[in-house]
Every structure is written in structure tokens, then in C-alpha cells.
Design an enzyme around this catalytic site. Sequence first.
Site: not given
Lengths: 314, 314
Positions: B152-154, B173-174, B230-231, B260, B278
Site C-alpha cells: 500500500g502507500s507505506i 498483496s491480495r 503494521g499491527r 500493546e 508503536h
Amino acid sequence: MASIVLYLNNSAKDITFPLLEDRFQFLNPNTSSDSSFSSLAGTVRILLCVANSPVNSETLDKYPSLECVVGSTTGLNHIDLAECRRRGIRVTNAGDAFADDAADYAVGLLIDTLRRISAADRFVRAGSWAVKGQFPLSYKVWGKRVGIAGMGSIGRRISKRLQALGCSIAYNSRKPKANISFPFYASVQELASNVDILVVCLALTNETRHIINRDVMKALGKEGIIVNIGRGSLIDEKEMVKLLVKGEIGGAGLDVFENEPVVPQELYALGNVVLSPHRGGAVPESLLRLQEIMIANIEAFFANKPLLSEIELE
Amino acid sequence: MASIVLYLNNSAKDITFPLLEDRFQFLNPNTSSDSSFSSLAGTVRILLCVANSPVNSETLDKYPSLECVVGSTTGLNHIDLAECRRRGIRVTNAGDAFADDAADYAVGLLIDTLRRISAADRFVRAGSWAVKGQFPLSYKVWGKRVGIAGMGSIGRRISKRLQALGCSIAYNSRKPKANISFPFYASVQELASNVDILVVCLALTNETRHIINRDVMKALGKEGIIVNIGRGSLIDEKEMVKLLVKGEIGGAGLDVFENEPVVPQELYALGNVVLSPHRGGAVPESLLRLQEIMIANIEAFFANKPLLSEIELE
């Protein structure tokens, strides 16, 4: 007899060059027996200088047949180049062996210092995240004005990397470089006045010792960041420590120090500095490349061919 | 009445948006008096979701006139997007507010992990340099094969930066992206098998939760490095910790964690991980940009114009 290489290691570093040991006969003054050594010392034509082993008049006096000193570092401040020139002794350095890795390391120190990555890592490891809440904001990399002091093989590589990170580049060197289009400043102080970050990758010589003095650092200013991957003595370290402690410069990412391995204790308490033990180029691939370059220099010397990474002795 | 914005902050984060406070009238369920609040809750059309405050069915039930949720983060895993879609509620995210800074941070974590900068800083601060001698060699950046999970953008910005650092890029990616020429792998495990470093910058959804599982990490291998900006829940953290402790993956640079601010204690003892609380996008400029984007979204909403950073609800 022709392939005997004087192996000089008076540095504190535990370094070996296995590829060269396979190829040449080393004469090591620290391990040779007296009798065999003294008979060869007068005839040896080439010296391999390990790490920062000093090569001065006294060293050179011991080996009157020397014609070439093969250095194993990028910077050669431990070799008396004026004396080599006077005696007609040629000198080679590590060439570009460490250039990519030193440039990567400079970029890593720059991002780490601005974005406070090592400080954040300490914060997490101390268990502070759950207790103290959010770690403070850090400083953006994109859009920063970076001044490169010393636009040689490493400085060029740093510039290329930082452009991709959205930084603008300016530089200082003895004279403007023909094929470099970045703004040039004739003095490092002028450069410091016009940038947010000063990356120091000059060669250390009598002219550049303490070139990053108090005035230069004051010109860089309270938010200014210094990254040093050159040599510790390029910066007036005592003054830098004072200015960092007082908050008169913004931070520093330092791979080199004036009296390695001694690092000024005052820096340990600061969160805005990243302290690194002179490891900018220290990856296995660069040490292999260094050996290839040294082998090429030594073989070219014995074959009377042009040396691969001979430096100009002015 | 038209410019009332429901301000929802049930996150643990102490964040304020001064630029928005100046411009809109906030309705805050945590601070409003009962009487004034209940009369407005039924009429408010737009909700500002601070940090990772959960927005689910229960939340949405309380505000029957809602037409738009304005998120303040890039990832929206705390917002029930399926439920928003079902109710015809539009959703915006942080757009590209954090993209450059998150990309810089990913690159910083990657260099730091490979070149062991934070570990070297600990070594110096512990006073070990003068006592233990040289810090070990680290790993070269140049020439590494990097897999971007989530282009994506990142991810795009990370790719551009890493190309300048001499890395080769592949991605997952997908579906393949039309304007990206890097090699595409249909599965993240296939990607992991073909790279040295896996950079995780996917959106967290039900489909991507624990997408970086044991098999993917085993495919990455003993020398493989994970960077996660990401997460935390994109990775099966328990498995990652086991593999790191056993040396079955080479290292990790982690800005995000599953629970977190809790970080698995086993990681504290490891020298080959960089632990960050984070803070990937946390610079003042990105927080300003975020506010500008949120203001533009809210103003466009009230003016019936296209939203600036509306996400597609599939």
C-alpha cells in the site's frame, strides 16, 4: 623471496586475513625469531598494515627496502603519509571495501538518532511502556537538509541513500567535485549554518583534526544533529560533549571517538545520542572484499602493475 | 448544529487534536453532562474516532443518525467495517499522513536489526567496549532480498527507500498491483521462501490476522529477519517468540505487538531484536498532517463533497 610481506599488527584489534595468509609469506616482527627476522627485515619491500597500527619514521627506519605500504582501512591517519612521500614509498588504502556498509551505517545512525530508535528500545526493555505510557515524539527524516562533510566514496553513497529518504543534500570538501551537483560550501561552518544534520565522513589529517569545532557546532544549532562515521578526532569531542549536555546541539549518532575504546561517560546519560563501537563497515562481506583488494594491490606491486587503490601523496 | 462532531476516545492514548477543537464543536460522551449529551446523541452525523477506540455495533447503536466515521489511524482494525457497510456508514482513515514516517521507521528498524545498532549502543553504554573488545560483526544491508507484505502507500515508500540501499524487492498483496513492477507472490509464505527480510505492512483484518504464522517464519529461515510496522496481530507472536528464542529465525525489528503495551518478556533477553513502542509515525509533522486530513474529511462531509481519504468498504 619476492612474495614476502611484512605483517604489522600493533593495533589492539584481533583481526586475521586468512585469504592473504594462504597466498603470501608473512614476516611478523611480533612473532618471528630474532635471527630469521633480522636477516629478512632489510630486504622486505612491502608492508601490510593491520587496522590502525602506527607507521611512522621509526617504523620505516627498520625496513630500509620498503617501497609500498598496504593499508587495511579507508582512513590512513595512523600512517605518516608525508614521511612515506619523502621516502618515495607508495601507499594503498581499503579502496571501496567498506564504502557501501559505512554508508548504510551512517544512514542507520541518522534515522536512529532522529527517530530515537535505540532510545525507544531501551524504554521498552526497561519495562517503561506499560508504566510510563507513550514514548515521546521523535523527529521527521523526510525534508531534512543534510550536509555531507567529505564527499568521497562514502559521502557519495550516503547522499544517494538520503535522497531516496527525501532529504536535500549539500556538501563541503577541499574543492567542489566536478561530477556532483549538490550545493557546495567552501567551509564546514558555512555548511553547518545551512543544514539540519551534519554527516562527517572526512579523512582525518592535520588539516581536518578538530575541524568540527565549537563554532561549527554552534552554527549547526540547538536542533542540529551530528553523525560521525569518519574518525573521532575530526570533532572536538570535549566541546561536543559540553554542547550535547547543555542542549546546545540536538543530538548525535557516533560510530567513532577520539580515544577509542574510551567513550566520554557524560554521553551515557543522554537519550539523544546513539553510541556505536566503530563498527560502520564491520560485516563479513566487506572484510572479504578488503582482502581481495589487498591481494590485488600486493600482486600488482610484485608484478610491477598499477596498484588498485593507491592514494595520492600530496 | 451541522458542525457537531462526536469525539470518541476510549483508547489508552493521551492524544489531542487542537486544530480540530478550534474548528468544530466536539461532543464527548466521556465528559458531557448527561442531559446535554442525550439530546444531541440521536442527531450527530459524524464521529471522530481517536487512536484505536473500538467502534462496533454497540457503539453505532448509540448514535442512530451517524453517516460517517473519521478514523485517525492508517489501519482501522478497531472499527467494525462490515457493520459500517451494512449500515451505510462511510469511513475515512489517516490517508498518507503517516506514510513517509512509517516508511522511514521501517527502514530504520531494518538497518538497526541487520547492523545491530541498538545492540551496539547497549554494548557501549554498558562499558563493554573497553573490557570485552570488539563488538561482533553484523549483517550487510546491500544486496538483501526484501519481501514487502502489503504493498500500500507505506509499502511503496519502503520499496523506494530500500532500492536506494541496494536491496531487491518482491511483494505480496491480495492481487498484483497494476503499476508495480516488482515480482509478485500470491502467498506470503511463497514470498518468505524467496527473501532474506520480510517487512510486514499489511492492514489487519480477519483475513490477515496471524498471516505471518509458524510456516511463513520457517520459510523465511534461520537467517531471516522480520520487520513489523503494521499491527502486532498480523504475526502469531507466540510462535515468533519461540522461533526467535530457538534461533530458527535470525532477528526482528518490531514496532507493534499483539497486546500493546505488553511486550513478551522473552524478547528482552535477545540481542537480535529491536523493540519499539508503536512509534512508527510519531513525529509532530505527521500529527499536523493527520489533523489537516481529518479537517478536510469533516468539512467535505458537511459540504456534501467527496471525502479525502474514504476507504472502500468491500
